[in-house]
Design a protein around this motif. Structure first.
Motif, PDB file in Angstrom:
ATOM      1  N   MET A  66      45.952  36.611  62.504  1.00  0.00           N
ATOM      2  CA  MET A  66      44.617  37.108  62.179  1.00  0.00           C
ATOM      3  C   MET A  66      44.083  36.385  60.958  1.00  0.00           C
ATOM      4  O   MET A  66      44.807  36.144  60.001  1.00  0.00           O
ATOM      5  N   THR A  67      42.830  36.015  60.984  1.00  0.00           N
ATOM      6  CA  THR A  67      42.240  35.309  59.861  1.00  0.00           C
ATOM      7  C   THR A  67      41.957  36.248  58.693  1.00  0.00           C
ATOM      8  O   THR A  67      41.753  37.447  58.862  1.00  0.00           O
ATOM      9  N   ILE A  68      41.922  35.664  57.523  1.00  0.00           N
ATOM     10  CA  ILE A  68      41.737  36.392  56.271  1.00  0.00           C
ATOM     11  C   ILE A  68      40.308  36.227  55.783  1.00  0.00           C
ATOM     12  O   ILE A  68      39.699  35.177  55.930  1.00  0.00           O
ATOM     13  N   SER A  69      39.770  37.280  55.192  1.00  0.00           N
ATOM     14  CA  SER A  69      38.521  37.187  54.426  1.00  0.00           C
ATOM     15  C   SER A  69      38.844  37.538  52.986  1.00  0.00           C
ATOM     16  O   SER A  69      39.413  38.594  52.708  1.00  0.00           O
ATOM     17  N   ARG A  70      38.489  36.637  52.074  1.00  0.00           N
ATOM     18  CA  ARG A  70      38.717  36.883  50.657  1.00  0.00           C
ATOM     19  C   ARG A  70      37.400  36.680  49.923  1.00  0.00           C
ATOM     20  O   ARG A  70      36.612  35.800  50.268  1.00  0.00           O
ATOM     21  N   PHE A  71      37.170  37.483  48.890  1.00  0.00           N
ATOM     22  CA  PHE A  71      35.868  37.528  48.241  1.00  0.00           C
ATOM     23  C   PHE A  71      36.027  37.244  46.746  1.00  0.00           C
ATOM     24  O   PHE A  71      36.718  37.975  46.034  1.00  0.00           O
ATOM     25  N   GLU A  72      35.356  36.192  46.288  1.00  0.00           N
ATOM     26  CA  GLU A  72      35.450  35.797  44.886  1.00  0.00           C
ATOM     27  C   GLU A  72      34.374  36.477  44.056  1.00  0.00           C
ATOM     28  O   GLU A  72      33.202  36.490  44.425  1.00  0.00           O
ATOM     29  N   ILE A  73      34.789  37.037  42.923  1.00  0.00           N
ATOM     30  CA  ILE A  73      33.836  37.681  42.018  1.00  0.00           C
ATOM     31  C   ILE A  73      34.049  37.157  40.604  1.00  0.00           C
ATOM     32  O   ILE A  73      35.090  36.579  40.273  1.00  0.00           O
ATOM     33  N   LEU A  74      33.044  37.357  39.774  1.00  0.00           N
ATOM     34  CA  LEU A  74      33.134  37.017  38.363  1.00  0.00           C
ATOM     35  C   LEU A  74      33.753  38.200  37.615  1.00  0.00           C
ATOM     36  O   LEU A  74      33.590  39.352  38.017  1.00  0.00           O
ATOM     37  N   PRO A  75      34.460  37.951  36.509  1.00  0.00           N
ATOM     38  CA  PRO A  75      35.186  39.024  35.815  1.00  0.00           C
ATOM     39  C   PRO A  75      34.311  39.845  34.872  1.00  0.00           C
ATOM     40  O   PRO A  75      34.646  40.062  33.705  1.00  0.00           O
ATOM     41  N   PHE A  76      33.181  40.313  35.401  1.00  0.00           N
ATOM     42  CA  PHE A  76      32.226  41.036  34.571  1.00  0.00           C
ATOM     43  C   PHE A  76      31.884  42.377  35.217  1.00  0.00           C
ATOM     44  O   PHE A  76      32.355  42.704  36.315  1.00  0.00           O
ATOM     45  N   ALA A  77      31.039  43.135  34.560  1.00  0.00           N
ATOM     46  CA  ALA A  77      30.797  44.525  34.940  1.00  0.00           C
ATOM     47  C   ALA A  77      30.311  44.676  36.380  1.00  0.00           C
ATOM     48  O   ALA A  77      30.801  45.542  37.115  1.00  0.00           O
ATOM     49  N   ARG A  78      29.345  43.846  36.792  1.00  0.00           N
ATOM     50  CA  ARG A  78      28.783  44.039  38.131  1.00  0.00           C
ATOM     51  C   ARG A  78      29.839  43.873  39.220  1.00  0.00           C
ATOM     52  O   ARG A  78      29.918  44.675  40.155  1.00  0.00           O
ATOM     53  N   GLY A  79      30.648  42.833  39.104  1.00  0.00           N
ATOM     54  CA  GLY A  79      31.676  42.618  40.118  1.00  0.00           C
ATOM     55  C   GLY A  79      32.664  43.771  40.174  1.00  0.00           C
ATOM     56  O   GLY A  79      33.067  44.210  41.257  1.00  0.00           O
ATOM     57  N   LEU A  80      33.074  44.260  39.007  1.00  0.00           N
ATOM     58  CA  LEU A  80      34.011  45.372  38.957  1.00  0.00           C
ATOM     59  C   LEU A  80      33.388  46.643  39.533  1.00  0.00           C
ATOM     60  O   LEU A  80      34.040  47.406  40.252  1.00  0.00           O
ATOM     61  N   GLU A  81      32.124  46.863  39.229  1.00  0.00           N
ATOM     62  CA  GLU A  81      31.440  48.050  39.753  1.00  0.00           C
ATOM     63  C   GLU A  81      31.324  47.993  41.274  1.00  0.00           C
ATOM     64  O   GLU A  81      31.550  48.997  41.970  1.00  0.00           O
ATOM     65  N   GLU A  82      30.971  46.820  41.806  1.00  0.00           N
ATOM     66  CA  GLU A  82      30.844  46.707  43.258  1.00  0.00           C
ATOM     67  C   GLU A  82      32.210  46.817  43.936  1.00  0.00           C
ATOM     68  O   GLU A  82      32.329  47.395  45.020  1.00  0.00           O
ATOM     69  N   ALA A  83      33.252  46.277  43.312  1.00  0.00           N
ATOM     70  CA  ALA A  83      34.594  46.400  43.875  1.00  0.00           C
ATOM     71  C   ALA A  83      35.031  47.857  43.949  1.00  0.00           C
ATOM     72  O   ALA A  83      35.704  48.269  44.897  1.00  0.00           O
ATOM     73  N   ALA A  84      34.636  48.645  42.955  1.00  0.00           N
ATOM     74  CA  ALA A  84      34.983  50.067  42.955  1.00  0.00           C
ATOM     75  C   ALA A  84      34.288  50.824  44.080  1.00  0.00           C
ATOM     76  O   ALA A  84      34.749  51.891  44.492  1.00  0.00           O
ATOM     77  N   ARG A  85      33.185  50.269  44.593  1.00  0.00           N
ATOM     78  CA  ARG A  85      32.427  50.935  45.657  1.00  0.00           C
ATOM     79  C   ARG A  85      32.837  50.491  47.055  1.00  0.00           C
ATOM     80  O   ARG A  85      32.346  51.044  48.049  1.00  0.00           O
ATOM     81  N   LEU A  86      33.713  49.507  47.159  1.00  0.00           N
ATOM     82  CA  LEU A  86      34.173  49.087  48.477  1.00  0.00           C
ATOM     83  C   LEU A  86      34.886  50.247  49.168  1.00  0.00           C
ATOM     84  O   LEU A  86      35.684  50.953  48.538  1.00  0.00           O
ATOM     85  N   PRO A  87      34.661  50.441  50.469  1.00  0.00           N
ATOM     86  CA  PRO A  87      35.242  51.598  51.150  1.00  0.00           C
ATOM     87  C   PRO A  87      36.720  51.456  51.483  1.00  0.00           C
ATOM     88  O   PRO A  87      37.344  52.422  51.929  1.00  0.00           O
ATOM     89  N   GLU A  88      37.299  50.273  51.298  1.00  0.00           N
ATOM     90  CA  GLU A  88      38.715  50.086  51.600  1.00  0.00           C
ATOM     91  C   GLU A  88      39.278  48.952  50.760  1.00  0.00           C
ATOM     92  O   GLU A  88      38.537  48.153  50.176  1.00  0.00           O
ATOM     93  N   ALA A  89      40.605  48.889  50.695  1.00  0.00           N
ATOM     94  CA  ALA A  89      41.259  47.813  49.956  1.00  0.00           C
ATOM     95  C   ALA A  89      40.882  46.468  50.560  1.00  0.00           C
ATOM     96  O   ALA A  89      40.844  46.298  51.774  1.00  0.00           O
ATOM     97  N   THR A  90      40.598  45.501  49.703  1.00  0.00           N
ATOM     98  CA  THR A  90      40.051  44.216  50.122  1.00  0.00           C
ATOM     99  C   THR A  90      40.717  43.096  49.329  1.00  0.00           C
ATOM    100  O   THR A  90      41.148  43.298  48.188  1.00  0.00           O
TER     101      THR A  90
END
Length: 279
Positions: free
Chosen positions: A1-25
């Motif tokens: 199965m192929t992987i999807s990985r998502f790159e974010i910057l180490p700042f508030a917005r990325g962390l906030e959006e990661a906290a809102r993801l509905p499942e482990a990613t």
């Protein structure tokens, strides 16, 4: 199965959006010369605490010395972070290291090394590194790395041709193809020009024009369509996709789930070459 990985910057917005993801990613955290690797690792530890599977960019030029590397790897290991993308980084060296190769050699033999070690691939070349130097580095790095992530590129043919050439040279590492996420198009164009993604913008111009990049159907849709068929080719060993989200994480994650209509691979197994491959 192929992987999807998502790159974010180490700042508030990325962390906030990661906290809102509905499942482990699967996420990866970038490293900037201004804020340094410590800032990125701290963000990655927070993401790991949310249950996400996290990779950290370890930029050689932000590591001061062997002791700094020891502490960085210890923090990552204690947090359960088992993946690092080892790069040279931008800006001037802040210590002893100048290139990914120098750092990779130390990490590979380190007692607390991450299980997965990624390296960067450049389908369109690097604006500051000669092609023959890049090819030599890839051959050397592939002896200790476990996967390759490509730089963002707007030309599917260029990416697939580059992967095919890797295989012809005997490099059999799995590849994550770097694609833009659902990013504001003007920002995407600006970032692409700054990081040297120039040649494939010519491809965009020939196809529908740069203006089309700034409106209408997303570049992510067009690029995904252009490489999907290649996933069925076992010789290419495409492991999946690495999305450059520029902190539009939720939009990109939602689009990925809808566009690909497959279950994301949530296993925490490290990316490794296929059995019997030669590097």
């Amino acid at each position: 199965m192929t992987i999807s990985r998502f790159e974010i910057l180490p700042f508030a917005r990325g962390l906030e959006e990661a906290a809102r993801l509905p499942e482990a990613t699967r996420l990866t955290v970038t490293c900037s010369p201004r804020h340094g690797v410590d800032h990125s690792v701290a963000a990655a530890v927070r993401l790991r605490g949310l249950g996400h599977d996290v990779a950290v960019h370890l930029a050689a030029r932000t590591i001061r010395d062997a002791g700094h590397l020891d502490r960085t790897l210890e923090i990552m290991a204690d947090a359960g972070i088992t993946d690092a993308l080892v790069i040279g980084g931008d800006g001037d060296p802040q210590g002893e290291f100048d290139s990914a190769g120098e750092l990779l050699a130390l990490i590979a033999d380190h007692p607390r090394r991450p299980a997965s070690l990624g390296i960067a691939g450049y389908p369109e070349g690097h604006p500051k590194i000669a092609p023959e130097v890049l090819a030599g580095a890839m051959a050397a790095y592939s002896r200790v790395a476990t996967y390759v992530t490509t730089q963002m590129c707007f030309d599917p043919g260029a990416v697939l041709g580059w992967i095919a050439e890797l295989r012809r040279r005997g490099v059999q590492l799995p590849v994550l193809i770097g694609l833009p996420g659902q990013v504001d198009r003007r920002r995407l164009l600006d970032v692409s020009l700054r990081v040297g993604v120039g040649p494939s913008l010519g491809f965009v111009r020939r196809q529908r024009g740069v203006g089309q990049l700034l409106r209408g159907t997303s570049s992510a849709d067009r690029l995904l369509d252009g490489v999907t068929e290649a996933l069925r080719d076992p010789q290419l060993k495409i492991a999946g996709f690495h999305y450059f989200t520029f902190d539009q994480l939720l939009d990109t994650w939602t689009w990925d789930r809808s566009a690909r209509s497959i279950e994301l691979n949530q296993s925490h197994r490290p990316l490794r070459p296929q059995e019997g491959s030669t590097q």
